[in-house]
Enzyme design. Structure first.
Site, PDB file in Angstrom:
ATOM      1  N   HIS A 194       0.840  -1.202   0.000  1.00  0.00           N
ATOM      2  CA  HIS A 194       0.000   0.000   0.000  1.00  0.00           C
ATOM      3  C   HIS A 194       0.879   1.258   0.000  1.00  0.00           C
ATOM      4  O   HIS A 194       0.691   2.163  -0.828  1.00  0.00           O
ATOM      5  CB  HIS A 194      -0.920  -0.009   1.226  1.00  0.00           C
ATOM      6  CG  HIS A 194      -1.782   1.205   1.333  1.00  0.00           C
ATOM      7  ND1 HIS A 194      -3.030   1.278   0.769  1.00  0.00           N
ATOM      8  CD2 HIS A 194      -1.563   2.416   1.935  1.00  0.00           C
ATOM      9  CE1 HIS A 194      -3.549   2.477   1.024  1.00  0.00           C
ATOM     10  NE2 HIS A 194      -2.669   3.183   1.725  1.00  0.00           N
ATOM     11  N   GLU A 195       1.835   1.311   0.908  1.00  0.00           N
ATOM     12  CA  GLU A 195       2.693   2.505   0.992  1.00  0.00           C
ATOM     13  C   GLU A 195       3.589   2.633  -0.239  1.00  0.00           C
ATOM     14  O   GLU A 195       3.813   3.739  -0.739  1.00  0.00           O
ATOM     15  CB  GLU A 195       3.520   2.498   2.274  1.00  0.00           C
ATOM     16  CG  GLU A 195       2.690   2.572   3.555  1.00  0.00           C
ATOM     17  CD  GLU A 195       1.693   3.734   3.607  1.00  0.00           C
ATOM     18  OE1 GLU A 195       1.929   4.777   2.973  1.00  0.00           O
ATOM     19  OE2 GLU A 195       0.658   3.577   4.290  1.00  0.00           O
ATOM     20  N   HIS A 219       1.731   4.251  -2.978  1.00  0.00           N
ATOM     21  CA  HIS A 219       1.721   5.716  -2.880  1.00  0.00           C
ATOM     22  C   HIS A 219       2.994   6.307  -3.483  1.00  0.00           C
ATOM     23  O   HIS A 219       2.963   7.394  -4.070  1.00  0.00           O
ATOM     24  CB  HIS A 219       1.583   6.170  -1.430  1.00  0.00           C
ATOM     25  CG  HIS A 219       0.209   6.030  -0.871  1.00  0.00           C
ATOM     26  ND1 HIS A 219      -0.924   6.459  -1.528  1.00  0.00           N
ATOM     27  CD2 HIS A 219      -0.219   5.506   0.311  1.00  0.00           C
ATOM     28  CE1 HIS A 219      -1.989   6.214  -0.790  1.00  0.00           C
ATOM     29  NE2 HIS A 219      -1.593   5.630   0.322  1.00  0.00           N
ATOM     30  N   HIS A 221      -5.528   6.753  -2.813  1.00  0.00           N
ATOM     31  CA  HIS A 221      -6.435   5.770  -2.242  1.00  0.00           C
ATOM     32  C   HIS A 221      -7.503   5.415  -3.265  1.00  0.00           C
ATOM     33  O   HIS A 221      -8.014   6.283  -3.969  1.00  0.00           O
ATOM     34  CB  HIS A 221      -7.068   6.293  -0.951  1.00  0.00           C
ATOM     35  CG  HIS A 221      -6.100   6.296   0.181  1.00  0.00           C
ATOM     36  ND1 HIS A 221      -5.991   7.329   1.075  1.00  0.00           N
ATOM     37  CD2 HIS A 221      -5.175   5.386   0.571  1.00  0.00           C
ATOM     38  CE1 HIS A 221      -5.052   7.065   1.958  1.00  0.00           C
ATOM     39  NE2 HIS A 221      -4.534   5.890   1.667  1.00  0.00           N
ATOM     40  N   CYS A 222      -7.808   4.139  -3.313  1.00  0.00           N
ATOM     41  CA  CYS A 222      -8.763   3.603  -4.282  1.00  0.00           C
ATOM     42  C   CYS A 222     -10.113   3.406  -3.595  1.00  0.00           C
ATOM     43  O   CYS A 222     -10.174   3.118  -2.392  1.00  0.00           O
ATOM     44  CB  CYS A 222      -8.227   2.264  -4.801  1.00  0.00           C
ATOM     45  SG  CYS A 222      -9.256   1.480  -6.047  1.00  0.00           S
ATOM     46  N   CYS A 259      -9.105  -3.518  -3.150  1.00  0.00           N
ATOM     47  CA  CYS A 259      -7.811  -3.112  -3.705  1.00  0.00           C
ATOM     48  C   CYS A 259      -6.853  -2.768  -2.576  1.00  0.00           C
ATOM     49  O   CYS A 259      -7.235  -2.149  -1.581  1.00  0.00           O
ATOM     50  CB  CYS A 259      -8.002  -1.890  -4.616  1.00  0.00           C
ATOM     51  SG  CYS A 259      -6.458  -1.267  -5.328  1.00  0.00           S
ATOM     52  N   CYS A 299      -6.263  -3.576  -7.703  1.00  0.00           N
ATOM     53  CA  CYS A 299      -7.423  -3.759  -8.578  1.00  0.00           C
ATOM     54  C   CYS A 299      -6.982  -3.496 -10.015  1.00  0.00           C
ATOM     55  O   CYS A 299      -5.877  -2.989 -10.261  1.00  0.00           O
ATOM     56  CB  CYS A 299      -8.562  -2.820  -8.170  1.00  0.00           C
ATOM     57  SG  CYS A 299      -8.238  -1.074  -8.522  1.00  0.00           S
ATOM     58  N   CYS A 329      -5.937   0.182 -10.691  1.00  0.00           N
ATOM     59  CA  CYS A 329      -4.609   0.535 -10.160  1.00  0.00           C
ATOM     60  C   CYS A 329      -3.510  -0.229 -10.889  1.00  0.00           C
ATOM     61  O   CYS A 329      -2.427   0.309 -11.105  1.00  0.00           O
ATOM     62  CB  CYS A 329      -4.564   0.284  -8.656  1.00  0.00           C
ATOM     63  SG  CYS A 329      -5.576   1.464  -7.716  1.00  0.00           S
TER      64      CYS A 329
END
Length: 189
Positions: free
Chosen positions: A143-144, A147, A153-154, A159, A178, A181
């Site tokens: 996640h990070e 970024h 953010h989705c 996702c 997802c 993304c």
């Protein structure tokens, strides 16, 4: 679990340098290295460790300010050989305006940090479970890192880029991007 992403997502030229911030068990780094290599082809290497900066601690909250730690990581480590620097800590993190964060990223510096503090099942009075713990670590790290690739953010709750307001969100979404993304990442070859 191994995900067969399209070749465009297997960005093998990516080097992720990991920095231990405070005490972090070696198996956390090894698990992350394996997960990122197998699923994305990313090379992960430990480049150092340091004590948590004392100025990051907030006595009233009894938490550590993640932004302060990110600035410290950036100032302490040369990132010439690294596409990304990922800090890993076992202390509880926060940013202004939120009760806690699992992590934070600073895309302009290609630096991010995750905390394993709230990823342990024991934090929620559950029995220790290494599979769940390792999956959560991988999820929050990806996640990070997402970024750092300028992904926001989705809205898709499945996702990896969905904002985790709780560990329930983290467990539901897992570490997969997802299709929307994935397509944004696919242009980064």
């Amino acid at each position: 679990m191994v995900i067969n992403y399209p070749p465009s997502l297997k960005m093998s030229k990516i080097n992720i340098c990991v920095v231990k911030v405070g005490k972090v068990e070696d198996f956390v780094i090894l698990s992350l290295q394996s997960g990122l290599k197998v699923n994305f082809g990313w090379e992960v290497k430990l480049i150092g460790e340091f004590e948590i900066p004392s100025q990051s601690y907030n006595r009233i909250r009894r938490q550590f300010h993640s932004t302060t730690i990110l600035h410290h990581i950036k100032s302490q480590f040369k990132t010439d050989d690294c596409f990304i620097v990922l800090g890993i800590t076992s202390v509880d993190l926060y940013v202004e305006g939120l009760n806690f964060v699992f992590g934070e990223a600073k895309p302009s510096d290609k630096v991010c940090i995750i905390s394993i503090h709230r990823l342990r099942p024991e934090f929620y009075n559950d029995k220790p479970d290494m599979k769940i713990f390792e999956r959560r670590i991988l999820t929050e790290a990806i996640h990070e890192i997402g970024h750092l690739f300028n992904l926001r953010h989705c809205l898709n709750p499945n996702c990896v880029m969905f904002f985790s307001n709780s560990i329930i969100d983290t467990d539901r979404k897992g570490f997969l991007f997802c299709s929307k993304c994935q397509s944004k990442l696919g242009i980064l070859k």
